[in-house]
Motif scaffolding. Structure first.
Motif, mmCIF file in Angstrom:
data_model
loop_
_atom_site.group_PDB
_atom_site.id
_atom_site.type_symbol
_atom_site.label_atom_id
_atom_site.label_comp_id
_atom_site.label_asym_id
_atom_site.label_seq_id
_atom_site.Cartn_x
_atom_site.Cartn_y
_atom_site.Cartn_z
ATOM 1 N N TYR A 60 0.867 -1.118 -0.016
ATOM 2 C CA TYR A 60 0.084 0.069 -0.095
ATOM 3 C C TYR A 60 0.859 1.235 -0.184
ATOM 4 O O TYR A 60 0.326 2.478 -0.459
ATOM 5 N N VAL A 61 1.963 1.220 0.492
ATOM 6 C CA VAL A 61 2.953 2.212 0.689
ATOM 7 C C VAL A 61 3.649 2.615 -0.837
ATOM 8 O O VAL A 61 3.847 3.492 -1.405
ATOM 9 N N VAL A 62 4.042 1.267 -1.418
ATOM 10 C CA VAL A 62 4.597 1.482 -2.991
ATOM 11 C C VAL A 62 3.542 1.906 -3.740
ATOM 12 O O VAL A 62 3.736 2.962 -4.601
ATOM 13 N N ASP A 63 2.110 1.540 -3.614
ATOM 14 C CA ASP A 63 0.898 1.982 -4.476
ATOM 15 C C ASP A 63 0.677 3.690 -4.239
ATOM 16 O O ASP A 63 0.378 4.317 -5.156
ATOM 17 N N ASP A 64 1.083 4.155 -2.855
ATOM 18 C CA ASP A 64 0.926 5.470 -2.601
ATOM 19 C C ASP A 64 1.672 5.933 -1.566
ATOM 20 O O ASP A 64 1.782 5.827 -0.212
ATOM 21 N N PRO A 65 2.813 6.281 -2.185
ATOM 22 C CA PRO A 65 3.979 6.928 -1.386
ATOM 23 C C PRO A 65 3.830 7.976 -0.166
ATOM 24 O O PRO A 65 4.430 8.000 0.647
ATOM 25 N N THR A 66 2.760 8.592 -0.449
ATOM 26 C CA THR A 66 2.632 9.633 0.511
ATOM 27 C C THR A 66 2.064 8.876 1.984
ATOM 28 O O THR A 66 2.078 9.700 3.012
#
Length: 163
Positions: A60-66
């Motif tokens: 989920y962090v790879v998909d949305d780095p924010t």
């Protein structure tokens, strides 16, 4: 200079090695990647350190780095748990290419061209040998890293002149 002269001993792991131990090995020795050997001890793949880092980061962090900014340190410390119970073979990408292998008699420029072509941080140096009636096997002589090859190609011998 020939590949056999440039090759140095290098840490290797097998496909069955513990992934967390492999990550620790990379971290402790600051390796750009590890040469992965198959069950016969022949070069199978290169596991780049960047691939291990990718496995530590939740999808989920790879998909949305924010989202990385909202993960506190307490949870970040648990990222290494992602490798628990995995083998090195589990960490290789599905389409892991065989590692680049230089012939012992390849020149430094031939090794450089191979490394550049496949964009690999290291090249295995190996020779094909036949033992008795057995089929040919690959005997690993060592590894050439990109930084070692650069050192040799640039003729770096003294301290850095940058400041």
């Amino acid at each position: 200079m020939l590949a056999r002269d440039l090759a140095v001993g290098y840490r290797t792991v097998s496909v069955d090695s513990d992934a967390l131990e492999a990550a620790r090995l990379m971290a402790e020795h600051r390796l750009p990647g590890l040469l992965v050997l198959d069950e016969r001890g022949e070069p199978k793949a290169i596991l780049p350190a960047s691939q291990m880092v990718k496995l530590l980061v939740p999808s989920y962090v790879v998909d949305d780095p924010t989202l990385a900014a909202v993960v506190d340190e307490k949870h970040a410390d648990r990222l290494c748990q992602a490798l628990a119970g995995l083998r090195v073979g589990d960490c290789l990408s599905g389409g892991a290419e065989p590692p680049p292998i230089a012939d012992p008699d390849d020149t430094a420029l031939e090794v450089a061209a191979l490394m550049a072509r496949v964009r690999s941080p290291l090249v295995a140096v190996a020779e094909r040998v036949r033992v008795g009636r057995e089929p040919r096997t690959t005997r690993l002589l060592g590894v050439i890293t990109a930084s070692h090859l650069l050192h040799e190609l640039l003729g770096v011998t003294g301290p850095s002149t940058t400041g």
